[in-house]
Design a protein around this motif. Structure first.
Motif, PDB file in Angstrom:
ATOM      1  N   ALA A   1      31.470  29.361  34.930  1.00 27.97           N
ATOM      2  CA  ALA A   1      31.189  30.683  35.490  1.00 27.97           C
ATOM      3  C   ALA A   1      31.212  30.646  37.019  1.00 27.97           C
ATOM      4  O   ALA A   1      31.675  31.607  37.669  1.00 27.97           O
ATOM      5  CB  ALA A   1      29.830  31.174  34.994  1.00 27.97           C
ATOM      6  N   ALA A   2      30.729  29.552  37.604  1.00 31.55           N
ATOM      7  CA  ALA A   2      30.735  29.428  39.065  1.00 31.55           C
ATOM      8  C   ALA A   2      32.153  29.403  39.602  1.00 31.55           C
ATOM      9  O   ALA A   2      32.463  30.032  40.629  1.00 31.55           O
ATOM     10  CB  ALA A   2      29.980  28.167  39.483  1.00 31.55           C
ATOM     11  N   VAL A   3      33.044  28.668  38.926  1.00 32.13           N
ATOM     12  CA  VAL A   3      34.448  28.631  39.360  1.00 32.13           C
ATOM     13  C   VAL A   3      35.081  30.012  39.238  1.00 32.13           C
ATOM     14  O   VAL A   3      35.808  30.465  40.132  1.00 32.13           O
ATOM     15  CB  VAL A   3      35.230  27.597  38.528  1.00 32.13           C
ATOM     16  N   GLU A   4      34.791  30.683  38.137  1.00 31.88           N
ATOM     17  CA  GLU A   4      35.350  32.031  37.942  1.00 31.88           C
ATOM     18  C   GLU A   4      34.860  32.981  39.019  1.00 31.88           C
ATOM     19  O   GLU A   4      35.642  33.790  39.551  1.00 31.88           O
ATOM     20  CB  GLU A   4      34.977  32.538  36.547  1.00 31.88           C
ATOM     21  N   ARG A   5      33.579  32.904  39.362  1.00 31.34           N
ATOM     22  CA  ARG A   5      33.039  33.779  40.413  1.00 31.34           C
ATOM     23  C   ARG A   5      33.661  33.452  41.762  1.00 31.34           C
ATOM     24  O   ARG A   5      33.955  34.355  42.542  1.00 31.34           O
ATOM     25  CB  ARG A   5      31.512  33.628  40.504  1.00 31.34           C
ATOM     26  N   TYR A   6      33.847  32.176  42.048  1.00 30.79           N
ATOM     27  CA  TYR A   6      34.383  31.812  43.359  1.00 30.79           C
ATOM     28  C   TYR A   6      35.771  32.407  43.581  1.00 30.79           C
ATOM     29  O   TYR A   6      36.076  32.921  44.661  1.00 30.79           O
ATOM     30  CB  TYR A   6      34.453  30.291  43.508  1.00 30.79           C
TER      31      TYR A   6
ATOM     32  N   THR B   1      35.886  17.645  39.864  1.00 35.58           N
ATOM     33  CA  THR B   1      36.022  19.089  39.976  1.00 35.58           C
ATOM     34  C   THR B   1      34.674  19.733  39.677  1.00 35.58           C
ATOM     35  O   THR B   1      33.788  19.104  39.109  1.00 35.58           O
ATOM     36  CB  THR B   1      37.094  19.622  39.001  1.00 35.58           C
ATOM     37  N   VAL B   2      34.534  20.990  40.047  1.00 31.57           N
ATOM     38  CA  VAL B   2      33.256  21.676  39.826  1.00 31.57           C
ATOM     39  C   VAL B   2      33.020  21.878  38.336  1.00 31.57           C
ATOM     40  O   VAL B   2      31.937  21.601  37.811  1.00 31.57           O
ATOM     41  CB  VAL B   2      33.227  23.018  40.569  1.00 31.57           C
ATOM     42  N   ALA B   3      34.043  22.365  37.628  1.00 30.83           N
ATOM     43  CA  ALA B   3      33.968  22.565  36.178  1.00 30.83           C
ATOM     44  C   ALA B   3      34.979  21.645  35.505  1.00 30.83           C
ATOM     45  O   ALA B   3      36.049  21.381  36.051  1.00 30.83           O
ATOM     46  CB  ALA B   3      34.256  24.019  35.824  1.00 30.83           C
ATOM     47  N   PRO B   4      34.659  21.144  34.329  1.00 28.64           N
ATOM     48  CA  PRO B   4      35.601  20.263  33.639  1.00 28.64           C
ATOM     49  C   PRO B   4      36.815  21.038  33.139  1.00 28.64           C
ATOM     50  O   PRO B   4      36.707  22.187  32.714  1.00 28.64           O
ATOM     51  CB  PRO B   4      34.774  19.716  32.470  1.00 28.64           C
TER      52      PRO B   4
ATOM     53  N   GLY C   1      30.697  20.418  16.807  1.00 27.69           N
ATOM     54  CA  GLY C   1      31.914  21.048  16.311  1.00 27.69           C
ATOM     55  C   GLY C   1      32.092  22.480  16.762  1.00 27.69           C
ATOM     56  O   GLY C   1      33.217  22.935  16.984  1.00 27.69           O
ATOM     57  N   ALA C   2      30.996  23.229  16.910  1.00 28.13           N
ATOM     58  CA  ALA C   2      31.099  24.638  17.278  1.00 28.13           C
ATOM     59  C   ALA C   2      31.792  24.834  18.610  1.00 28.13           C
ATOM     60  O   ALA C   2      32.441  25.867  18.843  1.00 28.13           O
ATOM     61  CB  ALA C   2      29.705  25.262  17.308  1.00 28.13           C
ATOM     62  N   ASP C   3      31.679  23.856  19.503  1.00 22.03           N
ATOM     63  CA  ASP C   3      32.309  23.978  20.820  1.00 22.03           C
ATOM     64  C   ASP C   3      33.803  23.695  20.773  1.00 22.03           C
ATOM     65  O   ASP C   3      34.503  23.916  21.767  1.00 22.03           O
ATOM     66  CB  ASP C   3      31.648  22.995  21.800  1.00 22.03           C
TER      67      ASP C   3
ATOM     68  N   LEU D   1      28.002  17.758  28.424  1.00 19.37           N
ATOM     69  CA  LEU D   1      27.704  18.373  29.718  1.00 19.37           C
ATOM     70  C   LEU D   1      26.972  19.693  29.465  1.00 19.37           C
ATOM     71  O   LEU D   1      27.590  20.707  29.129  1.00 19.37           O
ATOM     72  CB  LEU D   1      28.992  18.610  30.503  1.00 19.37           C
ATOM     73  N   ARG D   2      25.667  19.693  29.628  1.00 24.53           N
ATOM     74  CA  ARG D   2      24.850  20.833  29.251  1.00 24.53           C
ATOM     75  C   ARG D   2      25.126  22.071  30.091  1.00 24.53           C
ATOM     76  O   ARG D   2      24.996  23.196  29.607  1.00 24.53           O
ATOM     77  CB  ARG D   2      23.362  20.466  29.357  1.00 24.53           C
ATOM     78  N   ASP D   3      25.484  21.895  31.348  1.00 22.37           N
ATOM     79  CA  ASP D   3      25.695  23.057  32.213  1.00 22.37           C
ATOM     80  C   ASP D   3      27.176  23.382  32.374  1.00 22.37           C
ATOM     81  O   ASP D   3      27.575  23.998  33.368  1.00 22.37           O
ATOM     82  CB  ASP D   3      25.051  22.833  33.576  1.00 22.37           C
ATOM     83  N   ALA D   4      27.996  22.998  31.389  1.00 21.93           N
ATOM     84  CA  ALA D   4      29.439  23.254  31.486  1.00 21.93           C
ATOM     85  C   ALA D   4      29.718  24.744  31.622  1.00 21.93           C
ATOM     86  O   ALA D   4      30.547  25.166  32.445  1.00 21.93           O
ATOM     87  CB  ALA D   4      30.162  22.679  30.269  1.00 21.93           C
ATOM     88  N   GLY D   5      29.030  25.578  30.845  1.00 21.65           N
ATOM     89  CA  GLY D   5      29.246  27.019  30.925  1.00 21.65           C
ATOM     90  C   GLY D   5      28.895  27.569  32.297  1.00 21.65           C
ATOM     91  O   GLY D   5      29.591  28.443  32.828  1.00 21.65           O
ATOM     92  N   ARG D   6      27.807  27.077  32.864  1.00 21.50           N
ATOM     93  CA  ARG D   6      27.393  27.540  34.198  1.00 21.50           C
ATOM     94  C   ARG D   6      28.426  27.138  35.252  1.00 21.50           C
ATOM     95  O   ARG D   6      28.726  27.918  36.168  1.00 21.50           O
ATOM     96  CB  ARG D   6      26.029  26.946  34.529  1.00 21.50           C
ATOM     97  N   ARG D   7      28.941  25.940  35.120  1.00 20.35           N
ATOM     98  CA  ARG D   7      29.952  25.476  36.064  1.00 20.35           C
ATOM     99  C   ARG D   7      31.235  26.311  35.947  1.00 20.35           C
ATOM    100  O   ARG D   7      31.845  26.679  36.966  1.00 20.35           O
ATOM    101  CB  ARG D   7      30.269  24.006  35.810  1.00 20.35           C
TER     102      ARG D   7
END
Length: 503
Positions: free
Chosen positions: A450-455, A432-435, A265-267, A442-448
């Motif tokens: 962030a990767a899109v934002e950096r790109y 897509t790279v990030a959902p 729920g927190a997400d 998806l455990r690495d959703a935040g990392r994904r």
């Protein structure tokens, strides 16, 4: 001792009104309900794209390619997903076995969901009133009795909202919920075989698996029916058996861990906070139904709609007070009984001034709600053909990304895209790279993300951009600046440039 009405006994024993005015009113309500259903059927043909349609299309895409191991619907990762419900699995089987396109299958899903909803409302209303005119105003109230501000959200039955979500699993689940309430109401009123209770338990689990938030609404409604009927001990034992079977079905479902969702729920709180905003503007007309519930409570302190409303309002209020904004998705558990009560009061308010006043006030409120949602006509009529004041209320659906498929993007390709395009691109088979939507598994959703934002950030260097593309196996990029390792392929709607990533 309270005695629940039988299947053929109206809630109010007052004789229905006579005269040409009453007959004309009933006929008008039935015609209006038929026109609204026809409008929704025409909407299915157009299937306007907005909101989560791309998510559900992507889910069918994955299932049509692999029924047993579909993986994440949005990104190239092997994770479970709550979108892999029994209903979507069936649609995936249809797509795989027939070769029909995903959007044709979604239209079939919309027809099935709409059919379940209309028949479910009819069946449930018939358990509340034997008056033959009751189902038509009930359906109109569910669709039109909202507020002067337009509100769209899956799981909510406003006309415009339903037009945009008619192919969603939430509509299918809502239709099942009305059938569930009708079936349960009849079961608690008399002696019912064990098989019926076990069937109810399985149906309850099916609703929860297909759309978890609607499953909560269905559960609150079911609890209200049981509390209102005060069934005998034998019926409670059979009800317990049905619940145990339902829990077993939830536990055994292989595509995702249903019970793991309780910790997710927190997400979801941030995206649900808007449910607590502009309440008067979005739902103000429902106050008429709250007044009708007051009349029903005066006649019967254990009225099922009153109990249903109280349970829904309690959960909604608790969510707002504690910051659990995702609990706001239980709001239909307060809206539905109030809307139904407003409609049923027309046929159960007795003779005289009360009925006449109610018969004037409800159509006026429905007219206000209909005007608020008049832009729905734009989904079946070209905007240019609409009167100017109606055309202003119309919101243009999303265009889609079919143009990317024509440019060479294939199933399974990974596309670098920002959030908005990421909500549509997977519908055509690419990842897509990030959902584009929150993904609790998806455990690495935040990392994904962030990767899109950096790109796409202005200050990111060329080497870091290329490293991100290699890390996620990206073959295409939508938007952003040109680069030596990118080849422009085409330009889509809105000036979106599609680049192919060079080796």
């Amino acid at each position: 001792m309270h005695t629940a009405p039988s299947d053929t006994e109206p809630v109010s024993r007052t004789a229905p009104p006579s005269g040409s005015a009453s007959r004309a009113g009933r006929a008008l309500a039935q015609i209006a309900a038929a026109l609204v259903v026809t409008l929704l059927l025409l909407v299915v043909v157009r299937l306007p794209w907005a909101g989560d349609l791309g998510m559900h299309a992507a889910t069918i895409q994955r299932l049509r390619h692999s029924l047993l191991h579909p993986g994440n619907p949005l990104v190239d990762a092997d994770t479970p997903s709550p979108y892999y419900s029994p209903w979507m699995l069936l649609l995936g089987v249809v797509a795989k076995s027939t070769g029909l396109s995903v959007f044709v299958v979604l239209r079939l899903a919309a027809l099935a969901g709409l059919g379940l909803l209309v028949t479910g409302v009819w069946r449930y209303v018939r358990t509340l009133s034997a008056h033959r005119a009751a189902p038509a105003p009930a359906l109109l109230s569910l669709l039109l009795l909202w507020g002067p501000l337009l509100f769209n959200w899956s799981g909510f039955l406003g006309l415009n909202s339903l037009a945009l979500t008619v192919a969603y699993p939430s509509v299918f689940a809502l239709g099942l919920a009305f059938h569930f309430w009708a079936w349960l109401t009849r079961a608690v009123r008399g002696r019912t075989a064990w098989g019926v209770w076990l069937g109810l338990g399985a149906l309850w689990a099916l609703i929860l698996l297909c759309h978890q938030f609607t499953g909560v609404v269905a559960s609150l409604g079911g609890l209200a029916m049981v509390l209102a009927a005060r069934p005998a001990r034998e019926a409670l034992l059979r009800l317990g058996a049905g619940l145990l079977l339902g829990l077993l079905v939830l536990w055994l479902w292989p595509y995702y861990d249903f019970f793991a969702l309780f910790s997710a729920g927190a997400d979801l709180e941030a995206i649900h906070r808007p449910l607590y905003q502009d309440l008067a503007g979005r739902f103000g007309l429902v106050l008429l139904g709250v007044a009708a519930l007051g009349f029903r409570w005066h006649r019967d302190h254990r009225d099922p709609l009153v109990l249903f409303f109280c349970l829904g309002a309690l959960v909604f209020a608790a969510g707002g007070l504690t910051g659990h904004y995702s609990w706001g998705r239980a709001l239909p558990a307060a809206l539905v009984p109030a809307q139904l009560a407003a409609a049923l009061e027309v046929v159960s308010a007795g003779r005289g001034a009360v009925r006449r006043v109610w018969a004037c006030v409800l159509p006026a409120a429905l007219a206000v709600g209909a005007w608020t949602q008049a832009g729905t006509l734009g989904y079946v009529v070209e905007r240019g053909a609409l009167p100017g004041v109606v055309a202003e209320k119309y919101r243009t659906p999303w265009v889609g990304y079919q143009w990317m498929v024509r440019a060479g993007v294939r199933y399974g390709d990974v596309v670098m895209a920002r959030t908005f395009p990421a909500r549509q691109i997977p519908a055509y088979g690419a990842y897509t790279v990030a959902p584009g939507y929150p993904d609790v598994f998806l455990r690495d959703a935040g990392r994904r993300e962030a990767a899109v934002e950096r790109y796409f950030a202005d200050g990111t260097g060329a080497q870091e951009r290329r490293a991100i593309l290699r890390e996620y196996g990206v073959r295409w990029v939508v938007g952003g600046d040109p680069a030596p390792w990118l080849r422009e392929v085409t330009v889509g709607p809105g000036g979106q440039t599609l680049y192919r990533v060079l080796p």
